[in-house]
Design a protein around this motif. Structure first.
Motif, PDB file in Angstrom:
ATOM      1  N   ASP A  25      74.732 -11.734  50.651  1.00 20.65           N
ATOM      2  CA  ASP A  25      76.027 -11.685  50.951  1.00 20.65           C
ATOM      3  C   ASP A  25      76.615 -13.087  51.116  1.00 20.65           C
ATOM      4  O   ASP A  25      76.255 -13.915  51.895  1.00 20.65           O
ATOM      5  CB  ASP A  25      75.772 -11.214  52.407  1.00 20.65           C
ATOM      6  CG  ASP A  25      77.322 -10.891  52.867  1.00 20.65           C
ATOM      7  OD1 ASP A  25      78.408 -11.664  52.959  1.00 20.65           O
ATOM      8  OD2 ASP A  25      77.525  -9.822  53.583  1.00 20.65           O
ATOM      9  N   PRO A  26      77.591 -13.024  50.146  1.00 15.39           N
ATOM     10  CA  PRO A  26      78.200 -14.635  50.222  1.00 15.39           C
ATOM     11  C   PRO A  26      78.873 -14.917  51.432  1.00 15.39           C
ATOM     12  O   PRO A  26      78.962 -16.353  51.713  1.00 15.39           O
ATOM     13  CB  PRO A  26      79.310 -14.472  48.952  1.00 15.39           C
ATOM     14  CG  PRO A  26      79.320 -13.115  48.812  1.00 15.39           C
ATOM     15  CD  PRO A  26      78.104 -12.322  49.318  1.00 15.39           C
ATOM     16  N   SER A  27      79.434 -13.946  52.233  1.00 18.18           N
ATOM     17  CA  SER A  27      80.090 -14.414  53.332  1.00 18.18           C
ATOM     18  C   SER A  27      79.230 -14.969  54.696  1.00 18.18           C
ATOM     19  O   SER A  27      79.469 -15.686  55.428  1.00 18.18           O
ATOM     20  CB  SER A  27      80.895 -13.398  53.856  1.00 18.18           C
ATOM     21  OG  SER A  27      80.451 -12.165  54.311  1.00 18.18           O
ATOM     22  N   THR A  28      77.710 -14.459  54.739  1.00 20.71           N
ATOM     23  CA  THR A  28      76.896 -14.602  55.795  1.00 20.71           C
ATOM     24  C   THR A  28      75.510 -15.410  55.139  1.00 20.71           C
ATOM     25  O   THR A  28      74.928 -16.101  55.901  1.00 20.71           O
ATOM     26  CB  THR A  28      76.391 -13.312  56.338  1.00 20.71           C
ATOM     27  OG1 THR A  28      75.692 -12.475  55.394  1.00 20.71           O
ATOM     28  CG2 THR A  28      77.609 -12.499  56.949  1.00 20.71           C
ATOM     29  N   GLU A  56      81.548   0.076  34.502  1.00 28.01           N
ATOM     30  CA  GLU A  56      82.675  -0.338  33.740  1.00 28.01           C
ATOM     31  C   GLU A  56      83.824  -0.246  34.694  1.00 28.01           C
ATOM     32  O   GLU A  56      84.837  -0.890  34.771  1.00 28.01           O
ATOM     33  CB  GLU A  56      82.940   0.570  32.569  1.00 28.01           C
ATOM     34  CG  GLU A  56      81.902   0.592  31.627  1.00 28.01           C
ATOM     35  CD  GLU A  56      80.717   1.563  31.881  1.00 28.01           C
ATOM     36  OE1 GLU A  56      80.520   2.212  32.757  1.00 28.01           O
ATOM     37  OE2 GLU A  56      79.552   0.801  31.319  1.00 28.01           O
ATOM     38  N   SER A  57      83.889   0.575  35.706  1.00 28.07           N
ATOM     39  CA  SER A  57      85.174   0.725  36.630  1.00 28.07           C
ATOM     40  C   SER A  57      84.807  -0.109  37.923  1.00 28.07           C
ATOM     41  O   SER A  57      85.899  -0.258  38.590  1.00 28.07           O
ATOM     42  CB  SER A  57      85.184   2.272  37.243  1.00 28.07           C
ATOM     43  OG  SER A  57      83.963   2.586  37.880  1.00 28.07           O
ATOM     44  N   TYR A  58      83.768  -0.535  38.453  1.00 28.07           N
ATOM     45  CA  TYR A  58      83.639  -1.364  39.501  1.00 28.07           C
ATOM     46  C   TYR A  58      83.499  -2.883  39.095  1.00 28.07           C
ATOM     47  O   TYR A  58      82.674  -3.506  38.589  1.00 28.07           O
ATOM     48  CB  TYR A  58      82.085  -1.203  40.118  1.00 28.07           C
ATOM     49  CG  TYR A  58      81.780  -1.777  41.305  1.00 28.07           C
ATOM     50  CD1 TYR A  58      82.608  -1.353  42.730  1.00 28.07           C
ATOM     51  CD2 TYR A  58      81.138  -2.606  41.743  1.00 28.07           C
ATOM     52  CE1 TYR A  58      82.323  -1.845  43.852  1.00 28.07           C
ATOM     53  CE2 TYR A  58      80.826  -3.350  42.631  1.00 28.07           C
ATOM     54  CZ  TYR A  58      81.619  -3.218  43.938  1.00 28.07           C
ATOM     55  OH  TYR A  58      81.206  -3.642  45.111  1.00 28.07           O
ATOM     56  N   HIS A  59      84.705  -3.420  39.573  1.00 28.85           N
ATOM     57  CA  HIS A  59      84.921  -4.956  39.442  1.00 28.85           C
ATOM     58  C   HIS A  59      85.788  -5.300  40.745  1.00 28.85           C
ATOM     59  O   HIS A  59      86.916  -5.563  40.632  1.00 28.85           O
ATOM     60  CB  HIS A  59      85.925  -5.262  38.068  1.00 28.85           C
ATOM     61  CG  HIS A  59      84.943  -4.788  37.092  1.00 28.85           C
ATOM     62  ND1 HIS A  59      83.984  -5.780  36.538  1.00 28.85           N
ATOM     63  CD2 HIS A  59      85.125  -3.822  35.997  1.00 28.85           C
ATOM     64  CE1 HIS A  59      83.319  -5.347  35.465  1.00 28.85           C
ATOM     65  NE2 HIS A  59      83.910  -4.148  35.081  1.00 28.85           N
ATOM     66  N   PRO A  60      85.375  -5.671  42.028  1.00 27.44           N
ATOM     67  CA  PRO A  60      85.958  -5.911  43.161  1.00 27.44           C
ATOM     68  C   PRO A  60      86.372  -7.228  43.015  1.00 27.44           C
ATOM     69  O   PRO A  60      85.779  -8.344  42.391  1.00 27.44           O
ATOM     70  CB  PRO A  60      85.086  -5.710  44.200  1.00 27.44           C
ATOM     71  CG  PRO A  60      83.372  -5.972  43.611  1.00 27.44           C
ATOM     72  CD  PRO A  60      83.874  -5.317  42.102  1.00 27.44           C
ATOM     73  N   GLU A  61      87.728  -7.596  43.473  1.00 26.35           N
ATOM     74  CA  GLU A  61      88.215  -8.922  43.571  1.00 26.35           C
ATOM     75  C   GLU A  61      87.468  -9.756  44.833  1.00 26.35           C
ATOM     76  O   GLU A  61      87.534 -10.635  44.706  1.00 26.35           O
ATOM     77  CB  GLU A  61      89.643  -8.722  43.454  1.00 26.35           C
ATOM     78  CG  GLU A  61      90.296  -8.326  42.092  1.00 26.35           C
ATOM     79  CD  GLU A  61      91.814  -8.208  42.221  1.00 26.35           C
ATOM     80  OE1 GLU A  61      92.336  -9.113  42.919  1.00 26.35           O
ATOM     81  OE2 GLU A  61      92.379  -7.443  41.408  1.00 26.35           O
ATOM     82  N   VAL A  62      87.533  -8.906  45.843  1.00 26.50           N
ATOM     83  CA  VAL A  62      87.123  -9.413  47.016  1.00 26.50           C
ATOM     84  C   VAL A  62      86.213  -8.585  47.663  1.00 26.50           C
ATOM     85  O   VAL A  62      86.421  -7.443  47.708  1.00 26.50           O
ATOM     86  CB  VAL A  62      88.190  -9.785  48.145  1.00 26.50           C
ATOM     87  CG1 VAL A  62      87.833 -10.153  49.461  1.00 26.50           C
ATOM     88  CG2 VAL A  62      89.294 -10.631  47.327  1.00 26.50           C
ATOM     89  N   GLU A  63      84.831  -8.742  48.207  1.00 31.35           N
ATOM     90  CA  GLU A  63      84.197  -8.141  49.009  1.00 31.35           C
ATOM     91  C   GLU A  63      84.045  -8.366  50.630  1.00 31.35           C
ATOM     92  O   GLU A  63      84.384  -9.422  50.697  1.00 31.35           O
ATOM     93  CB  GLU A  63      82.588  -8.251  48.215  1.00 31.35           C
ATOM     94  CG  GLU A  63      82.337  -7.795  46.922  1.00 31.35           C
ATOM     95  CD  GLU A  63      80.969  -7.447  46.520  1.00 31.35           C
ATOM     96  OE1 GLU A  63      80.161  -7.585  47.339  1.00 31.35           O
ATOM     97  OE2 GLU A  63      80.928  -7.911  45.469  1.00 31.35           O
TER      98      GLU A  63
END
Length: 64
Positions: A25-28, A56-63
């Motif tokens: 997890d990049p935030s923790t 193909e459809s999953y490209h979150p900008e921010v998690e």
């Protein structure tokens, strides 16, 4: 980065093998593992499937 896909022998649950995505997890900074379908070919596909999406459809900008 969607983590690393790895597999292991089944976990006595009827499956011959089990696949997981191991990530951070990049935030923790916490490490985690998600069990994904044994048909997943990439970590991206595995993570996407946990949200009911395709690679193909999953490209979150921010998690969060």
């Amino acid at each position: 980065d969607f983590g690393e896909l790895f597999e292991t022998d089944g976990l006595n649950d009827g499956d011959a093998m089990a696949r997981f995505v191991r990530g951070i997890d990049p935030s923790t900074g916490r490490k985690y593992c998600l069990r994904v379908s044994p048909t997943c070919k990439t970590a991206h596909e595995g993570v996407a499937s946990t949200f009911g999406e395709t690679e193909e459809s999953y490209h979150p900008e921010v998690e969060s």
